[in-house]
Design an enzyme around this catalytic site. Sequence first.
Site, short mmCIF file in Angstrom:
data_model
loop_
_atom_site.label_atom_id
_atom_site.label_comp_id
_atom_site.label_asym_id
_atom_site.label_seq_id
_atom_site.Cartn_x
_atom_site.Cartn_y
_atom_site.Cartn_z
N TYR A 1 -1.35 -0.64 10.68
CA TYR A 1 -1.43 -1.13 9.30
C TYR A 1 -0.31 -0.58 8.42
O TYR A 1 0.36 -1.32 7.71
CB TYR A 1 -2.79 -0.77 8.69
CG TYR A 1 -2.93 -1.14 7.24
CD1 TYR A 1 -3.07 -2.47 6.85
CD2 TYR A 1 -2.92 -0.16 6.24
CE1 TYR A 1 -3.20 -2.82 5.51
CE2 TYR A 1 -3.06 -0.50 4.91
CZ TYR A 1 -3.19 -1.82 4.55
OH TYR A 1 -3.30 -2.16 3.22
N SER B 1 0.86 -1.18 0.00
CA SER B 1 0.00 0.00 0.00
C SER B 1 0.89 1.23 0.00
O SER B 1 1.98 1.21 0.58
CB SER B 1 -0.90 0.01 1.24
OG SER B 1 -1.54 1.26 1.38
#
Length: 246
Positions: free
Chosen positions: A164, A140
């Site tokens: 995350y 990501s």
Amino acid sequence: MKSVLITGANKSIGFESARQLLQKGYYVYLGSRNLENGLEAVDILKAEGLTNVEVIQIDVTNQQSVDSARVAIGKRTDVLDVLINNAGVYGVNPQNALNATIDNFKNVYDTNVYGVVRTTQAFIDLLRHAHEPRIVNVSSSVGSLSLQSDTGWQFHDFAKFAVYASSKSALNMYTITLAYELRDTAFKVNAVDPGYTKTDFNFHQGTGTVEEAASRVVKYALIDHNGPTGKYFSEETNPETGEIPW
């Protein structure tokens, strides 16, 4: 026929990646933590006429499960052409640095980092038998240290997910190291951000489609011998070249 294992492929981007690779003539081992969910996904694909697919039960957080998946695929083939480490979790809130719990960090890292290591190490022998082996680690853009520290980045004040995001930064470092260790081989190893995609992962708040997201992942599974390795791509962030800073 070339083959691919995709972890977390019973839904969302992983499922669509399976569909697109089936359409391109690959045999797909559809990895699913839950066997029933995986079987349902396979049934959907077969109903579309995409028959070269079978479910492989694999929980990337469990070494025994990963080893069992390796045995299962090893009984079917001596060669695996592509590994897409797609399985991932967001964790729970709070995600800020001062309040996120250690258990939250452990649970997210167990899937997003350790799960990738477990799976890659388990299947590296089958990948080594491929003529042009490919590993795609689904990352990501929020894992980019450069972007996160750039006050001009459009998500600078939004994407501060201590748990995350840091797991994706760790995954990126593993990608760099893995690509380096395999630099004198035919392997191509890259980290790919599928983009801010509308899935249940983000409560359908994303702006992109799973079709577009999967196409970005599949693109780097299909690169030829002239393709890049040890790179970090986010075509949503950089539409011109796709490559973004670590």
